[in-house]
Motif scaffolding. Structure first.
Motif, PDB file in Angstrom:
ATOM      1  N   THR A 148      82.981  25.131 103.063  1.00 36.04           N
ATOM      2  CA  THR A 148      82.191  26.450 103.608  1.00 36.04           C
ATOM      3  C   THR A 148      81.401  26.875 102.104  1.00 36.04           C
ATOM      4  OG1 THR A 148      83.583  28.157 102.632  1.00 36.04           O
ATOM      5  CG2 THR A 148      83.975  27.211 104.787  1.00 36.04           C
ATOM      6  N   PRO A 149      80.119  27.281 102.432  1.00 36.22           N
ATOM      7  CA  PRO A 149      79.331  27.925 101.286  1.00 36.22           C
ATOM      8  C   PRO A 149      79.640  29.435 100.883  1.00 36.22           C
ATOM      9  CG  PRO A 149      77.939  28.216 103.413  1.00 36.22           C
ATOM     10  CD  PRO A 149      79.500  27.582 103.703  1.00 36.22           C
ATOM     11  N   THR A 150      80.968  29.943 101.082  1.00 31.70           N
ATOM     12  CA  THR A 150      81.139  31.161 100.831  1.00 31.70           C
ATOM     13  C   THR A 150      82.708  31.306 100.661  1.00 31.70           C
ATOM     14  OG1 THR A 150      81.500  33.044 102.197  1.00 31.70           O
ATOM     15  CG2 THR A 150      81.199  31.322 103.541  1.00 31.70           C
ATOM     16  N   PRO A 151      83.231  32.357  99.882  1.00 33.17           N
ATOM     17  CA  PRO A 151      84.635  32.431  99.805  1.00 33.17           C
ATOM     18  C   PRO A 151      85.132  33.082 100.754  1.00 33.17           C
ATOM     19  CG  PRO A 151      83.350  33.949  98.480  1.00 33.17           C
ATOM     20  CD  PRO A 151      82.404  33.093  99.133  1.00 33.17           C
ATOM     21  N   TYR A 152      84.533  33.535 101.668  1.00 34.64           N
ATOM     22  CA  TYR A 152      85.041  34.284 102.947  1.00 34.64           C
ATOM     23  C   TYR A 152      85.372  33.443 104.150  1.00 34.64           C
ATOM     24  CZ  TYR A 152      82.753  37.416  99.768  1.00 34.64           C
ATOM     25  OH  TYR A 152      82.211  37.965  98.447  1.00 34.64           O
ATOM     26  N   TYR A 153      86.412  32.847 104.258  1.00 34.39           N
ATOM     27  CA  TYR A 153      86.703  31.966 105.447  1.00 34.39           C
ATOM     28  C   TYR A 153      88.264  32.036 105.808  1.00 34.39           C
ATOM     29  CZ  TYR A 153      88.479  28.947 101.567  1.00 34.39           C
ATOM     30  OH  TYR A 153      88.955  28.758 100.683  1.00 34.39           O
ATOM     31  N   VAL A 154      88.505  31.320 106.933  1.00 35.97           N
ATOM     32  CA  VAL A 154      90.035  31.400 107.288  1.00 35.97           C
ATOM     33  C   VAL A 154      90.116  30.174 108.359  1.00 35.97           C
ATOM     34  CG1 VAL A 154      89.961  33.300 109.386  1.00 35.97           C
ATOM     35  CG2 VAL A 154      91.985  32.846 107.964  1.00 35.97           C
ATOM     36  N   VAL A 155      91.460  29.726 108.581  1.00 37.44           N
ATOM     37  CA  VAL A 155      91.644  28.699 109.483  1.00 37.44           C
ATOM     38  C   VAL A 155      92.629  29.440 110.407  1.00 37.44           C
ATOM     39  CG1 VAL A 155      92.499  26.629 110.221  1.00 37.44           C
ATOM     40  CG2 VAL A 155      91.138  26.761 108.198  1.00 37.44           C
ATOM     41  N   THR A 156      92.670  29.455 111.803  1.00 36.04           N
ATOM     42  CA  THR A 156      93.570  30.234 112.521  1.00 36.04           C
ATOM     43  C   THR A 156      94.852  29.647 112.520  1.00 36.04           C
ATOM     44  OG1 THR A 156      92.796  29.135 114.500  1.00 36.04           O
ATOM     45  CG2 THR A 156      91.915  31.267 114.096  1.00 36.04           C
ATOM     46  N   PRO A 157      95.835  30.432 112.566  1.00 43.08           N
ATOM     47  CA  PRO A 157      97.420  29.802 112.902  1.00 43.08           C
ATOM     48  C   PRO A 157      97.751  29.620 114.317  1.00 43.08           C
ATOM     49  CG  PRO A 157      97.445  31.945 112.632  1.00 43.08           C
ATOM     50  CD  PRO A 157      96.007  31.903 112.205  1.00 43.08           C
ATOM     51  N   GLU A 158      98.841  29.185 114.728  1.00 48.48           N
ATOM     52  CA  GLU A 158      98.980  28.999 116.378  1.00 48.48           C
ATOM     53  C   GLU A 158      98.719  30.250 117.081  1.00 48.48           C
ATOM     54  OE1 GLU A 158     102.817  27.588 118.996  1.00 48.48           O
ATOM     55  OE2 GLU A 158     102.482  26.965 116.882  1.00 48.48           O
ATOM     56  N   ALA A 159      99.161  31.489 116.345  1.00 51.62           N
ATOM     57  CA  ALA A 159      98.787  32.442 117.498  1.00 51.62           C
ATOM     58  C   ALA A 159      97.470  32.970 117.548  1.00 51.62           C
ATOM     59  CB  ALA A 159      99.597  33.743 116.706  1.00 51.62           C
ATOM     60  N   GLY A 160      96.585  32.405 116.753  1.00 49.28           N
ATOM     61  CA  GLY A 160      95.093  32.654 117.112  1.00 49.28           C
ATOM     62  C   GLY A 160      94.582  34.019 116.461  1.00 49.28           C
ATOM     63  N   SER A 161      95.500  34.762 115.664  1.00 58.20           N
ATOM     64  CA  SER A 161      95.156  36.192 115.020  1.00 58.20           C
ATOM     65  C   SER A 161      94.659  35.634 113.577  1.00 58.20           C
ATOM     66  CB  SER A 161      96.186  37.206 115.059  1.00 58.20           C
ATOM     67  OG  SER A 161      97.325  36.410 114.456  1.00 58.20           O
ATOM     68  N   PHE A 162      93.888  36.282 113.099  1.00 55.97           N
ATOM     69  CA  PHE A 162      93.262  35.936 111.810  1.00 55.97           C
ATOM     70  C   PHE A 162      92.922  37.332 110.826  1.00 55.97           C
ATOM     71  CE2 PHE A 162      89.617  35.927 114.755  1.00 55.97           C
ATOM     72  CZ  PHE A 162      88.509  36.307 113.902  1.00 55.97           C
ATOM     73  N   GLY A 163      92.655  36.986 109.833  1.00 58.52           N
ATOM     74  CA  GLY A 163      92.206  38.021 108.831  1.00 58.52           C
ATOM     75  C   GLY A 163      91.454  37.324 107.836  1.00 58.52           C
ATOM     76  N   ILE A 164      90.160  37.709 107.276  1.00 57.98           N
ATOM     77  CA  ILE A 164      89.390  37.312 106.192  1.00 57.98           C
ATOM     78  C   ILE A 164      89.377  38.553 105.008  1.00 57.98           C
ATOM     79  CG2 ILE A 164      87.094  36.340 105.518  1.00 57.98           C
ATOM     80  CD1 ILE A 164      86.464  35.459 108.300  1.00 57.98           C
ATOM     81  N   PRO A 165      90.451  38.365 104.086  1.00 57.28           N
ATOM     82  CA  PRO A 165      90.376  39.548 103.145  1.00 57.28           C
ATOM     83  C   PRO A 165      89.265  39.302 102.100  1.00 57.28           C
ATOM     84  CG  PRO A 165      91.720  37.566 102.685  1.00 57.28           C
ATOM     85  CD  PRO A 165      91.068  37.170 103.542  1.00 57.28           C
ATOM     86  N   ASN A 166      89.101  40.593 101.699  1.00 52.57           N
ATOM     87  CA  ASN A 166      88.218  40.599 100.070  1.00 52.57           C
ATOM     88  C   ASN A 166      86.940  40.670 100.401  1.00 52.57           C
ATOM     89  OD1 ASN A 166      90.729  41.284  98.558  1.00 52.57           O
ATOM     90  ND2 ASN A 166      91.086  38.897  98.581  1.00 52.57           N
ATOM     91  N   VAL A 167      86.415  41.028 101.675  1.00 55.92           N
ATOM     92  CA  VAL A 167      85.059  41.029 102.286  1.00 55.92           C
ATOM     93  C   VAL A 167      84.349  42.076 101.624  1.00 55.92           C
ATOM     94  CG1 VAL A 167      83.350  40.433 103.761  1.00 55.92           C
ATOM     95  CG2 VAL A 167      85.763  39.511 104.073  1.00 55.92           C
ATOM     96  N   PRO A 168      83.271  42.120 100.677  1.00 59.04           N
ATOM     97  CA  PRO A 168      82.473  43.432 100.247  1.00 59.04           C
ATOM     98  C   PRO A 168      81.687  43.674 101.589  1.00 59.04           C
ATOM     99  CG  PRO A 168      82.176  41.406  98.709  1.00 59.04           C
ATOM    100  CD  PRO A 168      82.859  40.952  99.840  1.00 59.04           C
ATOM    101  N   PRO A 169      81.609  45.180 101.660  1.00 59.07           N
ATOM    102  CA  PRO A 169      80.709  45.832 102.666  1.00 59.07           C
ATOM    103  C   PRO A 169      79.387  44.973 102.644  1.00 59.07           C
ATOM    104  CG  PRO A 169      81.893  47.405 101.619  1.00 59.07           C
ATOM    105  CD  PRO A 169      82.178  46.340 100.655  1.00 59.07           C
ATOM    106  N   GLY A 170      78.723  44.785 103.848  1.00 60.05           N
ATOM    107  CA  GLY A 170      77.466  44.361 103.812  1.00 60.05           C
ATOM    108  C   GLY A 170      77.383  43.508 105.282  1.00 60.05           C
TER     109      GLY A 170
END
Length: 239
Positions: A150-172
């Protein structure tokens, strides 16, 4: 001179803390529909979906810190099957099988080939370009993995349950991007959207990804030829 340095250091520390206090989490839930995979149908395994956020204001994106992830070769599988790293990140590929392996990619993304290597050893590759890298073993045709660079530090890969969270995202403002191996590109692009992340964070509505139209395509070896039957030291049966 010393007095000014102390003041400057304090200001930097306060600014860093303030920035982190204002960072938010973008969270959500994904589901996979119209799948022929048993793990999805029976066990609702929604793992392996990659989400990332492209900042609309590119000047606001911090420098990407190097990151290393591990993809183990074990029981003729790449584990985990899907990983994500930022540009400049490294993937280590230790061989934990009792026979030789290889890892290569000649698809879109970033072509590479780390050669043939023995049990108990490891090779790695550092990725310099953003893209989806499809990885295979030149000996075992059934082995495959996905590396999302990714060209960004804000990413995530979902676990089996499908819930996800991308932390530390500056407002914008961000463009939400999605990749899932068994979805057609057009289906995924339909789900892309522009979002505004407030200081309090953002909870996305349920994201439903359909596998309609997906058909697995066979791949050739790294020389563009059909795979030869694997045996002996390469096939996993040691005599």
């Amino acid at each position: 001179m010393t007095w000014r340095w102390v003041i400057s250091s304090s200001w930097i520390a306060v600014s860093w803390t303030t920035a982190n206090l204002h960072a938010a989490t973008v969270s959500g839930q994904v589901e996979i529909t119209n799948s022929l995979e048993r793990t999805v149908q029976k066990h609702k395994d929604y793992s392996g979906v990659v989400f990332w956020l492209d900042a609309v204001d590119r000047s606001a994106v911090p420098a990407l810190a190097p990151k290393t992830v591990k993809v183990v070769q074990l029981d003729k599988h790449f584990l985990p099957h899907v990983v994500a790293i930022p540009v400049g990140g490294t993937v280590e590929l230790p061989n934990e099988d009792p026979f030789w392996h290889n890892a290569f990619s000649n698809f879109s993304g970033e072509p590479f080939d780390i050669g043939l290597y023995a049990p108990g050893t490891s090779r790695s590759h550092t990725f310099k370009h953003a893209g989806i890298v499809r990885v295979f073993c030149n000996i075992h045709s059934t082995m495959s993995a996905i590396i999302a660079v990714t060209p960004t530090p804000y990413y995530v890969v979902t676990p089996e349950a499908g819930s996800f969270g991308i932390p530390n995202v500056p407002p914008g403002e961000y463009d939400l991007r999605i990749f899932y191996e068994r979805a057609l590109p057009a289906n995924l692009k339909f789900l892309w959207r522009r979002i505004t992340v407030p200081e309090a964070g953002l909870a996305l509505p349920l994201i439903s990804i359909s596998e309609t139209g997906y058909a697995p395509a066979p791949h050739l070896d790294k020389h563009g030829k059909p795979y030869a039957p694997a045996s002996g030291l390469y096939g996993g049966t040691l005599q």
